[in-house]
Write a protein that holds these residues in place. Sequence first.
Motif, PDB file in Angstrom:
ATOM      1  N   HIS A 193       1.160  -0.677  -0.140  1.00 55.73           N
ATOM      2  CA  HIS A 193       0.455  -0.318   0.080  1.00 55.73           C
ATOM      3  C   HIS A 193       0.454   1.221   0.419  1.00 55.73           C
ATOM      4  CE1 HIS A 193      -3.405   3.056   0.849  1.00 55.73           C
ATOM      5  NE2 HIS A 193      -2.143   3.468   2.242  1.00 55.73           N
ATOM      6  N   VAL A 194       1.637   0.599   1.117  1.00 52.72           N
ATOM      7  CA  VAL A 194       2.382   2.089   0.680  1.00 52.72           C
ATOM      8  C   VAL A 194       3.136   2.206  -0.188  1.00 52.72           C
ATOM      9  CG1 VAL A 194       5.153   3.535   1.998  1.00 52.72           C
ATOM     10  CG2 VAL A 194       2.437   2.226   3.159  1.00 52.72           C
ATOM     11  N   ARG A 195       4.267   1.565  -1.261  1.00 54.67           N
ATOM     12  CA  ARG A 195       4.854   1.461  -2.156  1.00 54.67           C
ATOM     13  C   ARG A 195       4.418   2.215  -3.538  1.00 54.67           C
ATOM     14  NH1 ARG A 195       5.739  -3.935  -3.781  1.00 54.67           N
ATOM     15  NH2 ARG A 195       4.126  -3.320  -4.988  1.00 54.67           N
ATOM     16  N   ASP A 196       2.789   1.740  -3.203  1.00 58.52           N
ATOM     17  CA  ASP A 196       1.602   1.996  -4.105  1.00 58.52           C
ATOM     18  C   ASP A 196       1.645   3.981  -3.795  1.00 58.52           C
ATOM     19  OD1 ASP A 196       2.125  -0.702  -5.276  1.00 58.52           O
ATOM     20  OD2 ASP A 196       0.294  -0.717  -4.777  1.00 58.52           O
ATOM     21  N   ALA A 197       0.998   4.035  -2.671  1.00 63.39           N
ATOM     22  CA  ALA A 197       0.414   5.516  -2.158  1.00 63.39           C
ATOM     23  C   ALA A 197       1.912   6.176  -3.242  1.00 63.39           C
ATOM     24  CB  ALA A 197       0.271   5.617  -1.377  1.00 63.39           C
ATOM     25  N   VAL A 198       3.365   6.123  -2.709  1.00 66.65           N
ATOM     26  CA  VAL A 198       4.469   6.844  -3.105  1.00 66.65           C
ATOM     27  C   VAL A 198       4.552   6.896  -4.883  1.00 66.65           C
ATOM     28  CG1 VAL A 198       7.516   6.986  -3.115  1.00 66.65           C
ATOM     29  CG2 VAL A 198       5.588   6.595  -1.008  1.00 66.65           C
ATOM     30  N   ARG A 199       4.528   5.820  -4.888  1.00 69.47           N
ATOM     31  CA  ARG A 199       4.611   5.352  -7.019  1.00 69.47           C
ATOM     32  C   ARG A 199       3.831   6.184  -7.507  1.00 69.47           C
ATOM     33  NH1 ARG A 199       5.552  -1.205  -8.184  1.00 69.47           N
ATOM     34  NH2 ARG A 199       7.404  -1.040  -7.714  1.00 69.47           N
ATOM     35  N   ARG A 200       2.819   6.496  -7.016  1.00 70.94           N
ATOM     36  CA  ARG A 200       1.144   7.251  -7.985  1.00 70.94           C
ATOM     37  C   ARG A 200       1.859   8.732  -7.398  1.00 70.94           C
ATOM     38  NH1 ARG A 200      -2.322   3.852  -5.577  1.00 70.94           N
ATOM     39  NH2 ARG A 200      -2.279   4.780  -3.516  1.00 70.94           N
ATOM     40  N   LYS A 201       2.177   8.807  -6.488  1.00 69.63           N
ATOM     41  CA  LYS A 201       2.511  10.433  -6.497  1.00 69.63           C
ATOM     42  C   LYS A 201       4.092  10.993  -6.844  1.00 69.63           C
ATOM     43  CE  LYS A 201       1.623  14.141  -4.154  1.00 69.63           C
ATOM     44  NZ  LYS A 201       0.252  15.064  -4.072  1.00 69.63           N
ATOM     45  N   ILE A 202       5.121   9.631  -7.329  1.00 70.79           N
ATOM     46  CA  ILE A 202       5.689  10.114  -7.914  1.00 70.79           C
ATOM     47  C   ILE A 202       5.629  10.431  -9.173  1.00 70.79           C
ATOM     48  CG2 ILE A 202       8.051   9.401  -9.217  1.00 70.79           C
ATOM     49  CD1 ILE A 202       8.690   7.934  -6.107  1.00 70.79           C
ATOM     50  N   ARG A 203       4.098   9.484  -9.587  1.00 70.35           N
ATOM     51  CA  ARG A 203       4.784   9.490 -11.513  1.00 70.35           C
ATOM     52  C   ARG A 203       3.733  10.759 -11.865  1.00 70.35           C
ATOM     53  NH1 ARG A 203       3.339   4.172 -11.499  1.00 70.35           N
ATOM     54  NH2 ARG A 203       1.091   4.389 -10.327  1.00 70.35           N
ATOM     55  N   SER A 204       2.264  11.718 -10.440  1.00 74.68           N
ATOM     56  CA  SER A 204       1.474  12.927 -10.686  1.00 74.68           C
ATOM     57  C   SER A 204       2.682  13.847 -10.237  1.00 74.68           C
ATOM     58  CB  SER A 204       0.344  12.564 -10.151  1.00 74.68           C
ATOM     59  OG  SER A 204       0.689  12.009  -8.491  1.00 74.68           O
ATOM     60  N   ALA A 205       3.474  14.033 -10.108  1.00 73.15           N
ATOM     61  CA  ALA A 205       4.507  15.107  -9.693  1.00 73.15           C
ATOM     62  C   ALA A 205       5.095  16.040 -10.730  1.00 73.15           C
ATOM     63  CB  ALA A 205       5.901  14.507  -9.168  1.00 73.15           C
ATOM     64  N   PRO A 206       5.101  17.310 -10.748  1.00 75.12           N
ATOM     65  CA  PRO A 206       4.773  17.713 -11.594  1.00 75.12           C
ATOM     66  C   PRO A 206       6.526  18.602 -11.755  1.00 75.12           C
ATOM     67  CG  PRO A 206       4.220  18.955  -9.663  1.00 75.12           C
ATOM     68  CD  PRO A 206       3.980  18.151  -9.771  1.00 75.12           C
ATOM     69  N   GLY A 207       7.146  18.386 -12.556  1.00 69.49           N
ATOM     70  CA  GLY A 207       8.440  18.656 -13.453  1.00 69.49           C
ATOM     71  C   GLY A 207       9.816  17.420 -12.632  1.00 69.49           C
ATOM     72  N   ALA A 208      10.759  17.716 -13.036  1.00 69.57           N
ATOM     73  CA  ALA A 208      11.244  16.701 -12.991  1.00 69.57           C
ATOM     74  C   ALA A 208      12.259  16.119 -11.388  1.00 69.57           C
ATOM     75  CB  ALA A 208      12.811  16.553 -13.208  1.00 69.57           C
ATOM     76  N   LEU A 209      11.572  14.829 -10.552  1.00 67.08           N
ATOM     77  CA  LEU A 209      12.349  15.310  -9.354  1.00 67.08           C
ATOM     78  C   LEU A 209      14.177  14.269  -9.611  1.00 67.08           C
ATOM     79  CD1 LEU A 209       9.262  12.038  -7.701  1.00 67.08           C
ATOM     80  CD2 LEU A 209       9.984  14.691  -7.463  1.00 67.08           C
ATOM     81  N   LYS A 210      14.076  15.060  -8.309  1.00 67.63           N
ATOM     82  CA  LYS A 210      15.768  14.722  -8.497  1.00 67.63           C
ATOM     83  C   LYS A 210      15.786  14.407  -6.664  1.00 67.63           C
ATOM     84  CE  LYS A 210      17.192  16.038 -12.284  1.00 67.63           C
ATOM     85  NZ  LYS A 210      17.697  15.414 -13.124  1.00 67.63           N
ATOM     86  N   LEU A 211      15.274  14.382  -5.881  1.00 67.30           N
ATOM     87  CA  LEU A 211      15.353  13.517  -4.424  1.00 67.30           C
ATOM     88  C   LEU A 211      14.205  13.295  -3.510  1.00 67.30           C
ATOM     89  CD1 LEU A 211      17.002  13.342  -1.637  1.00 67.30           C
ATOM     90  CD2 LEU A 211      16.121  15.967  -1.588  1.00 67.30           C
ATOM     91  N   VAL A 212      13.750  12.242  -3.552  1.00 71.03           N
ATOM     92  CA  VAL A 212      12.843  11.597  -2.805  1.00 71.03           C
ATOM     93  C   VAL A 212      13.464  11.282  -1.322  1.00 71.03           C
ATOM     94  CG1 VAL A 212      11.229  10.081  -2.275  1.00 71.03           C
ATOM     95  CG2 VAL A 212      11.769  10.541  -4.418  1.00 71.03           C
ATOM     96  N   VAL A 213      12.375  12.192  -0.011  1.00 72.81           N
ATOM     97  CA  VAL A 213      12.614  12.056   1.857  1.00 72.81           C
ATOM     98  C   VAL A 213      11.779  11.837   2.194  1.00 72.81           C
ATOM     99  CG1 VAL A 213      13.032  13.275   3.676  1.00 72.81           C
ATOM    100  CG2 VAL A 213      13.878  13.758   1.063  1.00 72.81           C
ATOM    101  N   CYS A 214      12.176  10.356   2.650  1.00 75.85           N
ATOM    102  CA  CYS A 214      10.727   9.092   3.572  1.00 75.85           C
ATOM    103  C   CYS A 214      11.108   9.783   4.679  1.00 75.85           C
ATOM    104  CB  CYS A 214      11.581   7.939   3.546  1.00 75.85           C
ATOM    105  SG  CYS A 214      10.526   6.932   4.562  1.00 75.85           S
ATOM    106  N   ASP A 215      10.250   9.935   5.427  1.00 76.10           N
ATOM    107  CA  ASP A 215      10.708  10.801   7.051  1.00 76.10           C
ATOM    108  C   ASP A 215       9.805   9.182   7.736  1.00 76.10           C
ATOM    109  OD1 ASP A 215      10.089  11.602   9.797  1.00 76.10           O
ATOM    110  OD2 ASP A 215       8.945  13.916   8.851  1.00 76.10           O
ATOM    111  N   LEU A 216      10.567   9.015   8.319  1.00 72.90           N
ATOM    112  CA  LEU A 216      10.700   7.662   9.381  1.00 72.90           C
ATOM    113  C   LEU A 216      10.062   8.180  10.748  1.00 72.90           C
ATOM    114  CD1 LEU A 216      13.314   5.381   8.094  1.00 72.90           C
ATOM    115  CD2 LEU A 216       9.923   5.124   7.673  1.00 72.90           C
ATOM    116  N   SER A 217       9.592   9.803  10.735  1.00 75.34           N
ATOM    117  CA  SER A 217       9.496  10.280  12.284  1.00 75.34           C
ATOM    118  C   SER A 217       7.891   9.770  12.689  1.00 75.34           C
ATOM    119  CB  SER A 217       9.260  11.395  12.612  1.00 75.34           C
ATOM    120  OG  SER A 217       8.376  12.095  11.747  1.00 75.34           O
TER     121      SER A 217
END
Length: 170
Positions: A79-103
């Motif tokens: 579920h988590v992986r799929d949610a992040v993948r969906r957001k990456i695909r819909s992100a405006p512009g080119a991504l260079k960094l993904v930060v996972c906050d594990l707090s």
Amino acid sequence: MVAIPAVLLLGILKGVLVAVLVSLLLLIRRGAHPHVAFLGRIPGTRSYSDMERHPENEADPGVLVFRVEASLLYFNVEHVRDAVRRKIRSAPGALKLVVCDLSASPAVDLAGARMLAAMHAELMAAGVRLRLVQAHAAVRDLLRADGLEDRVGHLGRRISVADAIDEFRG
């Protein structure tokens, strides 16, 4: 809500048992589908919070920040992986960094660590860096034992989302 009609229809013992079973099913469902918050910078600060709840937050160009608001365990990693993948695909512009906050993830099991490792490999293949921040002590220990720290960078307890972004840009 379930207990009252169940007790009226089935009696006290059976009604309470039905209510307990429904409660357990709801807990399992919530654990299997945790909220994945995508974060933006609170204006005028170095703090980040959920952009869905606070649309005035500012997104950093080329950066996606997410926080899983539950432990990363074998029954919720897809579920988590799929949610992040969906957001990456819909992100405006080119991504260079993904930060996972594990707090907000007090525990990560081996499946969670492997999902983060696979996410790192997928992102690296696309030219995007993954950074893990604010992991709890037991989580850091597991991720280090699995060799993830060698791939994504130091898992220090004091590294914040803002620090990871500054380090990347600097």
